[in-house]
Every structure is written in structure tokens, then in C-alpha cells.
Design a protein around this motif. Structure first.
Motif, PDB file in Angstrom:
ATOM      1  N   LEU A  22       0.928  -1.465  -0.027  1.00  0.00           N
ATOM      2  CA  LEU A  22      -0.097   0.173  -0.141  1.00  0.00           C
ATOM      3  C   LEU A  22       0.921   1.346   0.003  1.00  0.00           C
ATOM      4  CD1 LEU A  22      -2.785  -1.096   2.581  1.00  0.00           C
ATOM      5  CD2 LEU A  22      -2.830  -1.239   0.015  1.00  0.00           C
ATOM      6  N   GLY A  23       0.402   2.286  -0.584  1.00  0.00           N
ATOM      7  CA  GLY A  23       1.102   3.495  -0.917  1.00  0.00           C
ATOM      8  C   GLY A  23       0.444   4.396  -1.747  1.00  0.00           C
ATOM      9  N   SER A  24       0.935   5.584  -2.298  1.00  0.00           N
ATOM     10  CA  SER A  24       0.848   6.151  -3.270  1.00  0.00           C
ATOM     11  C   SER A  24       0.416   5.440  -4.562  1.00  0.00           C
ATOM     12  CB  SER A  24       1.481   7.511  -3.673  1.00  0.00           C
ATOM     13  OG  SER A  24       2.841   6.873  -3.738  1.00  0.00           O
ATOM     14  N   SER A  26      -0.798   1.585  -5.151  1.00  0.00           N
ATOM     15  CA  SER A  26      -0.999   0.422  -4.423  1.00  0.00           C
ATOM     16  C   SER A  26      -0.639  -0.675  -5.645  1.00  0.00           C
ATOM     17  CB  SER A  26      -2.492   0.311  -3.941  1.00  0.00           C
ATOM     18  OG  SER A  26      -2.573   1.194  -2.817  1.00  0.00           O
ATOM     19  N   ARG A  61      10.087   0.370  -0.236  1.00  0.00           N
ATOM     20  CA  ARG A  61       8.794  -0.113   0.496  1.00  0.00           C
ATOM     21  C   ARG A  61       9.215  -1.281   1.372  1.00  0.00           C
ATOM     22  NH1 ARG A  61       3.417   0.345  -2.609  1.00  0.00           N
ATOM     23  NH2 ARG A  61       3.542   2.510  -3.196  1.00  0.00           N
ATOM     24  N   LEU A 302       2.651   3.063   7.905  1.00  0.00           N
ATOM     25  CA  LEU A 302       1.716   2.989   6.726  1.00  0.00           C
ATOM     26  C   LEU A 302       0.829   4.334   6.796  1.00  0.00           C
ATOM     27  CD1 LEU A 302       0.893   1.678   4.167  1.00  0.00           C
ATOM     28  CD2 LEU A 302      -0.832   0.222   5.406  1.00  0.00           C
ATOM     29  N   ARG A 305       2.682   7.320   6.453  1.00  0.00           N
ATOM     30  CA  ARG A 305       3.453   8.098   5.112  1.00  0.00           C
ATOM     31  C   ARG A 305       2.203   8.161   4.103  1.00  0.00           C
ATOM     32  NH1 ARG A 305       3.908   3.329   1.506  1.00  0.00           N
ATOM     33  NH2 ARG A 305       3.975   1.514   3.082  1.00  0.00           N
ATOM     34  N   THR A 306       0.947   7.626   4.381  1.00  0.00           N
ATOM     35  CA  THR A 306      -0.238   7.728   3.404  1.00  0.00           C
ATOM     36  C   THR A 306      -1.104   8.677   3.678  1.00  0.00           C
ATOM     37  OG1 THR A 306      -1.169   5.867   4.604  1.00  0.00           O
ATOM     38  CG2 THR A 306       0.032   5.469   2.666  1.00  0.00           C
ATOM     39  N   SER A 309      -0.371  12.241   2.290  1.00  0.00           N
ATOM     40  CA  SER A 309       0.599  11.947   1.206  1.00  0.00           C
ATOM     41  C   SER A 309       0.415  13.211   0.105  1.00  0.00           C
ATOM     42  CB  SER A 309       0.216  10.594   0.284  1.00  0.00           C
ATOM     43  OG  SER A 309       0.826  10.404  -0.647  1.00  0.00           O
ATOM     44  N   GLU A 312       4.848  13.371   5.090  1.00  0.00           N
ATOM     45  CA  GLU A 312       4.636  12.328   5.948  1.00  0.00           C
ATOM     46  C   GLU A 312       4.514  13.010   7.349  1.00  0.00           C
ATOM     47  OE1 GLU A 312       7.853   9.510   6.267  1.00  0.00           O
ATOM     48  OE2 GLU A 312       7.740   8.870   4.001  1.00  0.00           O
TER      49      GLU A 312
END
Lengths: 342, 256
Positions: A22-24, A26, A61, A302, A305-306, A309, A312
């Protein structure tokens, strides 16, 4: 109990995978497995995965999620040890000056630009670790001179005096070199950003070996929670075991703090939550605190950082904001139900 | 089996126990009585090697100064007042802790089948088998003290030291605890040295008794021969005859 433990291990693994997925952008978990297998065994990368995406997962990641996991594990195990050895539910390595010592070490590096030849990238974690561990050695050496029985109250009070003193020295240094102040403040808030495999390769063995070593003393930890005299009458070599366990716990915290800065709360709450779920026996508390603390830290990172976004949040603030209500729910939820029944 | 020769001990350079010599035999039940602060607990701590002392303490002819903590705990167990319990162990796990000095099973020190069987026997002795999986934080004071007694029994000691373990317990639990001990000790070749606050209970426990005052031994011998009104008056500085008469009067009025 074995089923619960196996479930906890599986959940931790899934959480680490989610941390990488997961993140900017996915990425499906199946692709994460393909990328890991491509990097580890050299199997061909499926056509739909772009090499840039694979690089994000592998270089950014995954090391970040794994580092968060091992930091959370090390801090939680350390917290469990401190609480049990000192028989104080609020005790932690931070109470005994480990993070203050590490901050002082970090302050010297950041504010005065000190570097160690041939290992400049590792100067900050190395000096942070050295100062963190050095502080507890100094405290224990003073305590053993002040009090031949090394009673818990002497250890805690000496630790608190040292913490305040070292914090004052760090603040004084910061006040005198304001141009680097912001960097030190950010370091003290804790962060996993810009961390690579090197940090994982150093911290992972330290966390695993430290946890196994602490688990070796699970019976002594159980007995010591009943008090110092009772532990002695049951045959525990109290002075020696206390030294070993406090220094190991400090080393676990010191190595985690050295790489990612000061992250609080997890070492306090994880052991309490585990005792509530699995009971107080340290043969469960130690490994389960490691798994839970690790998974908890991955989730907090998680979120950190999300949630805002591309910026952070400092992960230390997330551990407390998420952890406090979660802790209250687990710890006090049962009491409310009981009160209703009663 | 246990010999004390000219033992003195105390805190911060002041002797609280002064020049005590004692010889406790196998299976002997010895009660120690005396007013508050007379050094009873300090003497027990010396025997358990919890305090530095002058003189000699020997168990089975071996000076305890030369014995390791594990070696002493395989011979001497201690049952004290219950203090704050912070961690919720199961009854079984708590009693298993008594096996610590006898267990050596691998890196993680997991208990063997023999250890588990022994713990079950100790739980049977104090009638707590049904509660073995209960958390100790959920037990009554009497049950908790029985758990700690079972843990002391699990050490398989030659001597059990009792440091006022019946304080804060109801009368029923006080009598029950002494009964469990008096039954268990001779069956397991174990001596008891007990400091009990209640003189009646102390006399019930020990066929021998030691009376202390200001750290010194005032009397020592068979309970039936040693305890006299005069001695109690001298040691406790109370009018025993008046106290007993008042107690008897209350008892008679209760009988109707």
C-alpha cells in the motif's frame, strides 16, 4: 495457545506485505510476491509489472516495512523486559535514559558534523547506539555502588535523574547551534523515510537475536515479577540476571532508536496488550510482543506516510494517536463489561 | 540439619538480631514469637540468605555463604505475606515457578512431564487442582496464599520459612494454612520455621518455640514447657492474666 500464536505470526507476515503493497501507488500482494521472488531467486518478472514499480517495492517499500517491523519488535520486547524486571507497568528503556543518551549521541553528530572515517553513513546510528547503551552502563555502575542489592527503586530514580540531566545537555547543545536544530528535532520525532536494506541487515539480526536471548530468560522474568526477595528465595541470581536483562533491553532499544530516532508508546502498550490477550507468562509475552509490536509499527508507518501524502507525519505521533485509544479499548474494555455484569 | 551459631544481622550497621544460636532438626516445627521489631523476620531473612550476617549458618553441615542461590532454594523455601500482584499468571504457572532451581530443560526452559506431575501433586496438597487454570489476580486472599504455599512446596525444600503468611487472612484461612502445612511437612521430611503474629496459631504450629525480644533469644524449647504467663508478660509487656480473663469472659458470653 499454539493456534493463537500461529495466527499472530501469519497476521504479522500479512501486515508486512500490506506495508509493502500500500502507498501512493497500490500494488496487488501477488505482484509483491512476484517481485520478491524475482529479486531473491532470479525468476523472470511478469510482463505487467514495470521495472520501476519493482524497484519501488524492492528498494523503498519492502526495506521500510521490514525495518518498521524489526524496530517495533525490538522496542516492544525491550518494554516487556523493563516492565517485568523493574516491576513497574510504566517502566521502559526511555525511563532509564537510553533514548536520552542516543539523542545526545545523535545531537553530537547532527549539530557538530562529527563523522567516523570509512563509515560516515553509519556514524549517526553507531554513535546513537553507543551513547544509548553507554548511558545504561553508567547508570547501572552507579546504582551498584549506591545500593549493593540494586533495588528497583534505586535503578528507576537514578535513571530518571540521568534522563533529565542528559536531556538538559542535549537542549543546551541545540540552543547553541540553532542552524541544525530542525534536523535534530526531526530525528527525535522518529521516521522510517529514506531507509534502505543496510539498516534492515543490521537491525534484523540484532532484533531477532536479542528477542531469542530474552526468551531464554522467560522463567526468570516470570519469577522476578513477584518481587526481588521472592525471586531470590526461588533461586534466581537476581543481580546477575537483572544486569543481563536490562543491558539487553537497552541494546534492543538503542539499536532501534539509533536507526530511526525516538519512537515512543509501542514499548509501553504492546506488552500490556499481549498480557491481556495471552496471559502474563513470558514464554508467550516475549515472542508475541515482538510480533505484535512489529506489526503495529508497520501499520503506524503506513498511516504516517499515506494519510497526508505526499507529505509524511512523524511516526512517533501516529504510534501514540493510534495506540492510546487501541490500548484503552483492549485494556479497559473488559472492565466495563464486567462492571455491567456485576 | 539447620544450625545457627552466634548469628547477628541488621540494617545500616545496627544489629537487629543479636547473637542467636539455634539447631533445627529434620521435620521439626519451630515457631518464633516476639513483639514487633524484635528481629523475627530479620532472622528468617538470614536463614534464606537474603541479608548479610555475622556468625555461621549451616544447612546439612554446609555454610550457606558457600552455597549458590539455586542450591539454597532447593533446600529452603519461604512463604511471606502476599504483596501486590501485578501480573495475571495462571495458578499452574505460578506454582511451576517453584520448580525453577530443579528445572534444566533446554534453551527456553520449558517444564518437563515430571515437573508438571509434581506441580499437580502440590496443587492437590493445597486443594487447588480445580483452580489450576484460573488467573491468580482473580483469587481470594486465602486461595492466593495457598497458591504460594503450593509454590513453596514445589521447591521440594527441607525447610519452609513462614514470614507471617496469615496476616490479612480470615481466621478460617489462617487455621487452614497451618493445617495444610502440618499435614504436608512430616510426609515430605520437611522442617517448618514459622513467624506467626497470632500466639495461639504459633503455639498450634510448633512443637518447639523460640521467644525473642530486642533481637535476643529470651527462651527456646518445647512449646508446652516454655510458654508461661510470666514469660509472655515479660516479653510483650502486657498483663496476660487480665487479658486472658477478659477473653474468657467474652467467650463465655458468646456461648450464652
Amino acid at each position: 495457545m499454539k493456534t493463537k500464536a500461529a495466527t499472530a505470526a501469519c497476521v504479522s507476515l500479512i501486515v508486512v506485505m500490506l506495508g509493502a503493497a500500500l502507498g501512493s501507488v497500490s500494488i496487488p500482494p501477488s505482484d509483491i510476491f512476484s517481485i520478491i521472488s524475482h529479486k531473491v531467486s532470479g525468476s523472470p518478472l511478469p510482463g505487467h509489472i514495470e521495472p520501476a514499480l519493482a524497484a519501488i517495492v524492492w528498494n523503498l517499500r519492502l526495506p521500510r516495512a521490514l525495518l518498521a517491523f524489526f524496530v517495533g519488535a525490538a522496542l516492544s520486547v525491550s518494554g516487556a523486559v523493563m516492565q517485568s524486571v523493574l516491576r513497574n507497568p510504566l517502566a521502559s528503556s526511555y525511563t532509564l535514559g537510553v533514548s536520552s543518551g542516543a539523542s545526545l549521541g545523535a545531537g553530537i553528530v547532527i549539530l557538530y558534523g562529527v563523522t567516523i572515517p570509512f563509515m560516515s553513513a553509519l556514524t549517526l546510528p553507531f554513535l546513537g547506539f553507543l551513547f544509548g547503551l553507554g548511558t545504561i552502563f553508567l547508570i547501572m555502575a552507579i546504582v551498584s555502588r549506591l545500593d549493593w542489592q540494586m533495588e528497583n527503586i534505586t535503578i528507576i530514580l537514578t535513571g530518571m535523574v540521568f534522563t533529565l540531566f542528559i536531556n538538559a545537555v542535549t537542549m543546551l547543545m541545540s540552543a547553541l547551534s540553532r542552524e541544525h536544530l530542525q534536523r535534530l528535532i526531526f530525528w527525535q520525532m522518529g521516521s522510517f523515510s529514506m531507509k534502505d536494506w543496510q539498516a534492515v541487515f543490521i537491525l534484523a539480526p540484532a532484533a531477532v537475536l536479542g528477542t531469542l536471548f530474552v526468551a531464554h530468560f522467560n522463567r526468570e522474568l516470570d519469577i522476578m515479577t513477584f518481587g526481588e526477595e521472592q525471586a531470590k528465595t526461588m533461586g534466581v541470581d537476581l543481580k546477575k540476571v537483572k544486569w543481563i536483562l536490562l543491558v539487553t533491553a537497552a541494546a534492543l532499544t538503542g539499536s532501534a532508536v539509533a536507526f530511526v530516532g525516538v519512537i515512543g508508546f509501542v514499548d509501553l502498550v504492546a506488552p500490556h496488550i499481549i498480557r491481556k490477550l495471552f496471559g502474563s507468562a513470558h514464554r508467550y509475552v516475549v515472542p508475541m510482543s515482538a510480533l505484535f509490536g512489529g506489526a503495529f509499527m508497520v501499520v503506524c508507518d503506513l498511516i504516517a506516510r499515506t494519510i497526508v501524502s505526499p507529505s509524511e507525519l512523524p511516526v512517533g505521533t501516529v504510534t501514540a494517536i493510534i495506540g492510546a485509544p487501541f490500548f484503552a479499548w483492549i485494556y479497559f474494555g473488559g472492565r466495563k463489561k464486567k462492571a455491567k455484569v456485576g | 540439619m539447620l544450625t545457627l551459631k552466634n548469628v547477628s544481622a541488621g540494617y545500616d550497621g545496627t544489629d537487629v538480631v543479636k547473637n542467636i544460636s539455634l539447631d533445627v532438626k529434620n521435620c521439626e516445627n519451630l515457631s518464633i514469637i516476639g513483639p514487633n521489631g524484635c528481629g523475627k523476620t530479620t532472622l528468617l531473612k538470614v536463614i534464606a540468605n537474603l541479608l548479610p550476617f555475622k556468625g555461621d549458618v549451616e544447612i546439612d553441615g554446609k555454610p550457606i555463604r558457600k552455597m549458590k542461590g539455586r542450591e539454597i532454594s532447593a533446600k529452603v523455601a519461604m512463604l511471606a505475606q502476599t504483596s501486590g500482584i501485578y501480573f495475571a499468571y495462571s495458578v499452574f504457572d505460578t506454582v511451576m515457578m517453584g520448580r525453577y532451581q530443579r528445572m534444566d530443560s533446554g534453551f527456553f526452559g520449558l517444564p518437563s512431564t515430571e515437573d508438571a506431575q509434581h506441580v499437580t501433586r502440590c496443587l492437590e496438597a493445597v486443594n487447588l487442582v480445580a483452580e489450576k487454570d484460573k488467573e491468580i489476580t482473580k483469587l481470594s486472599g486465602g486461595q492466593l496464599q495457598r497458591v504460594f504455599l503450593a509454590r513453596a512446596l514445589a521447591q521440594q525444600p527441607e525447610i519452609i520459612l513462614l514470614d507471617e503468611p496469615t496476616n490479612h487472612l480470615d481466621l478460617k484461612y489462617q487455621v487452614e494454612l497451618v493445617d495444610y502445612l502440618k499435614k504436608w511437612a512430616p510426609e515430605n521430611n520437611c522442617a517448618i520455621i514459622g513467624v506467626l503474629h497470632d500466639i495461639n496459631l504459633a503455639m498450634q504450629l510448633g512443637e518447639n518455640i523460640m521467644v525473642m525480644k530486642n533481637g535476643e533469644m529470651q527462651a527456646y524449647g518445647k512449646t508446652s514447657e516454655v510458654i508461661t504467663g510470666n514469660l509472655l508478660e515479660k516479653v510483650y509487656e502486657i498483663d496476660v492474666a487480665r487479658y486472658m480473663a477478659a477473653s474468657l469472659k467474652r467467650w463465655e458470653s458468646l456461648q450464652g
